[in-house]
Motif scaffolding. Structure first.
Motif, PDB file in Angstrom:
ATOM      1  N   CYS A 199      12.369   1.675  36.065  1.00  0.00           N
ATOM      2  CA  CYS A 199      12.224   2.263  34.739  1.00  0.00           C
ATOM      3  C   CYS A 199      11.619   3.656  34.886  1.00  0.00           C
ATOM      4  O   CYS A 199      10.778   3.883  35.752  1.00  0.00           O
ATOM      5  CB  CYS A 199      11.308   1.426  33.855  1.00  0.00           C
ATOM      6  SG  CYS A 199      11.968  -0.205  33.447  1.00  0.00           S
ATOM      7  N   LEU A 200      12.069   4.580  34.056  1.00  0.00           N
ATOM      8  CA  LEU A 200      11.419   5.883  33.919  1.00  0.00           C
ATOM      9  C   LEU A 200      10.817   5.900  32.524  1.00  0.00           C
ATOM     10  O   LEU A 200      11.533   6.019  31.540  1.00  0.00           O
ATOM     11  CB  LEU A 200      12.422   7.033  34.076  1.00  0.00           C
ATOM     12  CG  LEU A 200      13.071   7.227  35.442  1.00  0.00           C
ATOM     13  CD1 LEU A 200      14.044   8.393  35.394  1.00  0.00           C
ATOM     14  CD2 LEU A 200      12.034   7.481  36.508  1.00  0.00           C
ATOM     15  N   GLY A 215      16.599  -0.463  34.259  1.00  0.00           N
ATOM     16  CA  GLY A 215      16.079  -1.254  33.160  1.00  0.00           C
ATOM     17  C   GLY A 215      16.030  -0.420  31.892  1.00  0.00           C
ATOM     18  O   GLY A 215      16.717  -0.681  30.918  1.00  0.00           O
ATOM     19  N   ASP A 216      15.227   0.614  31.885  1.00  0.00           N
ATOM     20  CA  ASP A 216      15.134   1.543  30.761  1.00  0.00           C
ATOM     21  C   ASP A 216      14.974   2.946  31.302  1.00  0.00           C
ATOM     22  O   ASP A 216      14.290   3.166  32.307  1.00  0.00           O
ATOM     23  CB  ASP A 216      13.930   1.235  29.858  1.00  0.00           C
ATOM     24  CG  ASP A 216      14.070  -0.090  29.155  1.00  0.00           C
ATOM     25  OD1 ASP A 216      14.950  -0.189  28.294  1.00  0.00           O
ATOM     26  OD2 ASP A 216      13.307  -1.012  29.488  1.00  0.00           O
ATOM     27  N   LEU A 217      15.594   3.887  30.635  1.00  0.00           N
ATOM     28  CA  LEU A 217      15.394   5.299  30.948  1.00  0.00           C
ATOM     29  C   LEU A 217      15.039   5.962  29.623  1.00  0.00           C
ATOM     30  O   LEU A 217      15.877   6.519  28.935  1.00  0.00           O
ATOM     31  CB  LEU A 217      16.671   5.902  31.536  1.00  0.00           C
ATOM     32  CG  LEU A 217      16.567   7.307  32.136  1.00  0.00           C
ATOM     33  CD1 LEU A 217      15.446   7.395  33.146  1.00  0.00           C
ATOM     34  CD2 LEU A 217      17.878   7.697  32.788  1.00  0.00           C
ATOM     35  N   ILE A 218      13.794   5.793  29.221  1.00  0.00           N
ATOM     36  CA  ILE A 218      13.398   6.196  27.877  1.00  0.00           C
ATOM     37  C   ILE A 218      12.115   7.017  27.905  1.00  0.00           C
ATOM     38  O   ILE A 218      11.321   6.933  28.830  1.00  0.00           O
ATOM     39  CB  ILE A 218      13.188   4.962  26.965  1.00  0.00           C
ATOM     40  CG1 ILE A 218      12.129   4.030  27.564  1.00  0.00           C
ATOM     41  CG2 ILE A 218      14.486   4.225  26.761  1.00  0.00           C
ATOM     42  CD1 ILE A 218      11.819   2.837  26.697  1.00  0.00           C
ATOM     43  N   LEU A 219      11.952   7.825  26.873  1.00  0.00           N
ATOM     44  CA  LEU A 219      10.754   8.637  26.698  1.00  0.00           C
ATOM     45  C   LEU A 219      10.079   8.237  25.396  1.00  0.00           C
ATOM     46  O   LEU A 219      10.709   8.329  24.340  1.00  0.00           O
ATOM     47  CB  LEU A 219      11.109  10.128  26.626  1.00  0.00           C
ATOM     48  CG  LEU A 219      11.638  10.764  27.906  1.00  0.00           C
ATOM     49  CD1 LEU A 219      12.152  12.155  27.607  1.00  0.00           C
ATOM     50  CD2 LEU A 219      10.551  10.824  28.947  1.00  0.00           C
ATOM     51  N   PRO A 220       8.828   7.796  25.437  1.00  0.00           N
ATOM     52  CA  PRO A 220       8.131   7.493  24.185  1.00  0.00           C
ATOM     53  C   PRO A 220       8.093   8.708  23.260  1.00  0.00           C
ATOM     54  O   PRO A 220       7.977   9.841  23.722  1.00  0.00           O
ATOM     55  CB  PRO A 220       6.726   7.116  24.660  1.00  0.00           C
ATOM     56  CG  PRO A 220       6.916   6.674  26.078  1.00  0.00           C
ATOM     57  CD  PRO A 220       8.019   7.519  26.611  1.00  0.00           C
ATOM     58  N   HIS A 239      20.607  -0.206  31.009  1.00  0.00           N
ATOM     59  CA  HIS A 239      20.202  -0.859  29.771  1.00  0.00           C
ATOM     60  C   HIS A 239      20.095   0.124  28.626  1.00  0.00           C
ATOM     61  O   HIS A 239      20.730  -0.026  27.586  1.00  0.00           O
ATOM     62  CB  HIS A 239      18.866  -1.578  29.980  1.00  0.00           C
ATOM     63  CG  HIS A 239      18.354  -2.259  28.748  1.00  0.00           C
ATOM     64  ND1 HIS A 239      17.264  -1.800  28.049  1.00  0.00           N
ATOM     65  CD2 HIS A 239      18.799  -3.351  28.071  1.00  0.00           C
ATOM     66  CE1 HIS A 239      17.050  -2.581  27.005  1.00  0.00           C
ATOM     67  NE2 HIS A 239      17.959  -3.531  26.997  1.00  0.00           N
ATOM     68  N   GLN A 240      19.299   1.176  28.770  1.00  0.00           N
ATOM     69  CA  GLN A 240      19.066   2.099  27.666  1.00  0.00           C
ATOM     70  C   GLN A 240      18.684   3.473  28.205  1.00  0.00           C
ATOM     71  O   GLN A 240      17.877   3.582  29.129  1.00  0.00           O
ATOM     72  CB  GLN A 240      17.948   1.576  26.762  1.00  0.00           C
ATOM     73  CG  GLN A 240      17.676   2.441  25.540  1.00  0.00           C
ATOM     74  CD  GLN A 240      16.582   1.838  24.668  1.00  0.00           C
ATOM     75  OE1 GLN A 240      16.023   0.794  24.988  1.00  0.00           O
ATOM     76  NE2 GLN A 240      16.275   2.503  23.578  1.00  0.00           N
ATOM     77  N   ILE A 241      19.266   4.517  27.612  1.00  0.00           N
ATOM     78  CA  ILE A 241      18.950   5.883  28.015  1.00  0.00           C
ATOM     79  C   ILE A 241      18.581   6.701  26.786  1.00  0.00           C
ATOM     80  O   ILE A 241      19.314   6.720  25.799  1.00  0.00           O
ATOM     81  CB  ILE A 241      20.145   6.561  28.737  1.00  0.00           C
ATOM     82  CG1 ILE A 241      20.570   5.739  29.955  1.00  0.00           C
ATOM     83  CG2 ILE A 241      19.782   7.982  29.163  1.00  0.00           C
ATOM     84  CD1 ILE A 241      21.752   6.319  30.685  1.00  0.00           C
TER      85      ILE A 241
END
Length: 263
Positions: A199-200, A215-220, A239-241
């Protein structure tokens, strides 16, 4: 006078065993390593030093050890930590990071190009600055904690286990191969990280990253708009970008994501 080292080494292997016959020089080396570590922990306590500041004060006392001797030392300290002991309560210090700093220095001093280490517990901060060490290849069996391979510059590290947060933080070169999952890959500008999935979850710049899955490549939303960039190769699934991701992502060899959008 009996030392901590002689107490430990005395019970290393049964008398007359084949292992005892081949032990050779390691007994003297281990005594020096363990007594130096004991002295290092004592300095940290007495002078209230940060772990990194304590290392230069003992560096000249650390002998060049083999891969086997480094493993023996680690086994001694972790076995000691499971018992009640009056010998300066080494566990209290090793839990706080002294052991990883000292192990890194042993890797720096070893005369062997390839070192194998089996861990019995997660260890934070292992292999800091790898690439400046004598050892050029490090194989770890077991799970590692925070900031493994921090500021790695060259060489190869293989981890047969999982990695925690801040994996590869500040890497500029080399290859980090992790057979299991990575909780979080941190920013690194060069080199290659290869893992099972990752995850990032922060503003992360990457060099080249290979993974079986993301898993996830997301930025809060609360984070500053420092968008991930670099090259990421994924074998199976994503999963999610987050659309703010500027990395170029390849899925199963084909370009999947570029300039913040799916191809």
């Amino acid at each position: 006078m009996k030392t901590l080292a002689s107490d430990l080494i005395g019970g290393l292997v049964p008398e007359g065993s084949e292992r005892k016959k081949s032990f050779g020089r390691s007994k003297g080396v281990l005594e020096q390593i363990i007594n130096t570590f004991d002295y290092y922990c004592e300095l940290i306590d007495k002078r209230n030093l940060a772990y990194g500041l304590g290392i230069p004060l003992v560096r000249e006392k650390i002998p060049a050890a083999s891969s086997q001797e480094i493993q023996f030392f680690y086994d001694f300290v972790t076995k000691l930590s499971k018992k009640e002991t009056s010998t300066k309560e080494l566990l209290l210090r090793t839990r706080e990071g002294a052991l990883s700093y000292f192990l890194n220095e042993l890797l720096n001093c070893t005369y062997e190009k390839s070192v194998h280490l089996t861990l019995h517990q997660r260890l934070d901060g292992l292999a800091r600055g790898f690439g400046t060490y004598t050892a050029q290849q490090l194989t770890i069996h077991g799970n590692v904690g925070w900031t493994v391979a921090e500021k790695m510059t060259k060489g190869t590290i293989r981890i047969y286990g999982e990695s925690s947060e801040c994996t590869g933080e500040g890497m500029t070169g080399g290859k980090l191969i992790i057979s299991g999952s990575v909780s979080q890959v941190s920013s690194f500008t060069g080199g290659i990280i290869q893992c099972n999935d990752f995850c990032l979850r922060s503003s992360t710049n990457v060099g080249t990253l290979y993974a079986k899955r993301i898993g996830d490549l997301i930025l809060p939303q609360s984070e500053k708009p420092q968008h991930p960039n670099g090259t990421i190769h994924v074998k199976e699934g994503i999963h999610q970008i987050d659309p703010r991701c500027n990395a170029t992502i390849y899925l199963a060899g084909k370009k999947y994501w570029e300039n913040g959008k799916k191809i």
